[in-house]
Design a protein around this motif. Structure first.
Motif, PDB file in Angstrom:
ATOM      1  N   SER A  75      32.768 -31.708   4.672  1.00  0.00           N
ATOM      2  CA  SER A  75      31.755 -31.028   5.483  1.00  0.00           C
ATOM      3  C   SER A  75      32.476 -29.972   6.305  1.00  0.00           C
ATOM      4  CB  SER A  75      31.066 -32.048   6.403  1.00  0.00           C
ATOM      5  OG  SER A  75      30.454 -31.410   7.503  1.00  0.00           O
ATOM      6  N   ASP A 100      26.248 -25.540   6.069  1.00  0.00           N
ATOM      7  CA  ASP A 100      24.929 -25.195   6.583  1.00  0.00           C
ATOM      8  C   ASP A 100      24.866 -23.689   6.786  1.00  0.00           C
ATOM      9  OD1 ASP A 100      26.244 -24.681   9.048  1.00  0.00           O
ATOM     10  OD2 ASP A 100      25.912 -26.734   9.722  1.00  0.00           O
ATOM     11  N   VAL A 121      23.002 -28.061   3.294  1.00  0.00           N
ATOM     12  CA  VAL A 121      22.091 -29.059   3.859  1.00  0.00           C
ATOM     13  C   VAL A 121      20.930 -28.382   4.590  1.00  0.00           C
ATOM     14  CG1 VAL A 121      23.840 -30.853   4.073  1.00  0.00           C
ATOM     15  CG2 VAL A 121      23.460 -29.279   5.984  1.00  0.00           C
ATOM     16  N   ALA A 133      24.142 -33.775   9.616  1.00  0.00           N
ATOM     17  CA  ALA A 133      23.598 -33.843   8.254  1.00  0.00           C
ATOM     18  C   ALA A 133      24.667 -33.534   7.215  1.00  0.00           C
ATOM     19  CB  ALA A 133      22.426 -32.876   8.119  1.00  0.00           C
ATOM     20  N   ARG A 134      25.537 -32.582   7.519  1.00  0.00           N
ATOM     21  CA  ARG A 134      26.633 -32.259   6.613  1.00  0.00           C
ATOM     22  C   ARG A 134      27.537 -33.464   6.394  1.00  0.00           C
ATOM     23  NH1 ARG A 134      28.707 -27.445   9.767  1.00  0.00           N
ATOM     24  NH2 ARG A 134      30.532 -28.812   9.820  1.00  0.00           N
ATOM     25  N   LEU A 137      25.865 -36.209   4.252  1.00  0.00           N
ATOM     26  CA  LEU A 137      25.786 -35.873   2.837  1.00  0.00           C
ATOM     27  C   LEU A 137      27.162 -35.921   2.179  1.00  0.00           C
ATOM     28  CD1 LEU A 137      24.266 -34.969   0.343  1.00  0.00           C
ATOM     29  CD2 LEU A 137      24.443 -32.596   1.166  1.00  0.00           C
TER      30      LEU A 137
END
Length: 342
Positions: A75, A100, A121, A133-134, A137
């Motif tokens: 990420s 992102d 994301v 969120a990164r 995931l």
């Protein structure tokens, strides 16, 4: 006493060019104080983070978690991803960057050019920061997959270890004459990793951490900010590498001041990145009040070439109410005064 080995005159890999970055004396005081910039943009990819990218991969290999033909997942807001993309290309790995819309476009384009797979994301072009969120995931993509490593830069001890050579470069170059180290706090790897090792040789060292206003590592209200690749945004956990016992003081710098510093320095011939602007702003304003003959070193972890579409774009700055000619003029006047004392 330990030191940093010199680079050979001719190298065979891009990663062999990491380190031995220059020091620039930016300003002095009438009492013998000086501000030195450690210009980490002279590393491949124009950032310090390739130091820890190499270390994270090397340690994963040594531990048997990454083998030939393997996959790296991270990420990233850009600079770590650029470093991992270089190392993956050299060593024959596949690299997936979970990103992102907050990253500068040039960082995203750079990772892709180096062969990385980009997985968003957020919708491409939204400008949203989605660190949590990164991370989620990236962890999910690597979980249970053979020969696949989520390097997890925010909690990976190898991140901090990657800056051990940086500490020795500073101590060797300055004959251990360093009083204050100031740098950005994102993952914590650069500032805390350098401080931990440097204090073995310079126990008196004072360390100052800088984060954007809106970041949460040093407390205070959380809100959006535009300094990319640094800080702890709302909803993200403070990484394990942020060691508050190593940071004597934590301060915040707003986007307006950080970016105005970048723009003022550009007119002296020096291009630095947005978060580095925050570090240099804090260093410049503190320098006149320091004791005589103090040597302050600022870690400039990123160059400015990646920010032509943002920090150095008047339209982008104006649209976000960040453009402040008055602040730029104040910084130029302070810099002229300090440079005049040399």
């Amino acid at each position: 006493m330990p030191g940093s080995p010199q680079r050979p005159a001719v190298v065979t890999r891009v990663s062999d060019l990491i380190g031995h970055t220059p020091l620039l004396e930016l300003a002095t005081t009438e009492t013998g104080g000086r501000l030195l910039l450690k210009l980490e943009m002279f590393n491949p990819t124009g950032t310090a983070k390739i130091r820890m990218a190499r270390q994270m991969v090397a340690d994963a290999e040594a531990q048997g978690r990454l083998r030939p033909g393997g996959r790296i997942v991270e990420s990233t807001s850009g600079n770590t991803g650029l470093g991992l993309a270089v190392i993956a290309a050299e060593r024959g790995y596949t690299f997936t960057a979970v990103v992102d819309g907050h990253s500068c476009p040039d960082k995203l384009r750079g990772m892709k050019a180096l062969g990385a797979e980009l997985v968003y994301v957020t919708d491409d072009g939204t400008g949203s920061l989605a660190t949590a969120a990164r991370e989620e995931l990236a962890e999910r993509m690597a979980r249970g997959q053979d020969n696949t490593v989520f390097t997890e830069q925010h909690n990976n001890p190898s991140n901090g270890v990657g800056y051990v050579p940086l500490a020795h470069e500073l101590a060797d170059a300055l004959d251990e004459d360093i009083d204050v180290l100031i740098g950005a706090v994102g993952t914590g790897g650069a500032l805390c990793g350098t401080t931990r090792e440097l204090r073995r040789r310079v126990p008196r060292l004072t360390t100052i951490g800088v984060e954007p206003k809106g970041s949460t590592a040093f407390g205070g209200p959380a809100h959006d900010y535009h300094q990319s690749g640094t800080g702890t945004p709302e909803g993200a956990e403070i990484g394990a590498l942020v060691d508050f016992d190593l940071i004597d003081e934590g301060v915040k710098v707003g986007d307006v001041e950080a970016f105005a510093t970048c723009r003022a320095l550009a007119r002296t011939g020096l291009l630095i990145g947005g978060s580095a602007g925050g570090v240099v702003h804090q260093a410049l304003t503190r320098l006149p009040g320091l004791p005589p003959r103090t040597t302050m070193v600022a870690l400039v972890n990123d160059g400015g070439e990646k920010y032509m579409d943002t920090v150095f774009n008047d339209d982008w700055m104006r649209a976000r109410d960040l453009l402040s000619p008055e602040t730029e003029e104040e910084i130029e006047e302070l810099l002229a005064k300090l440079r005049g004392s040399r």
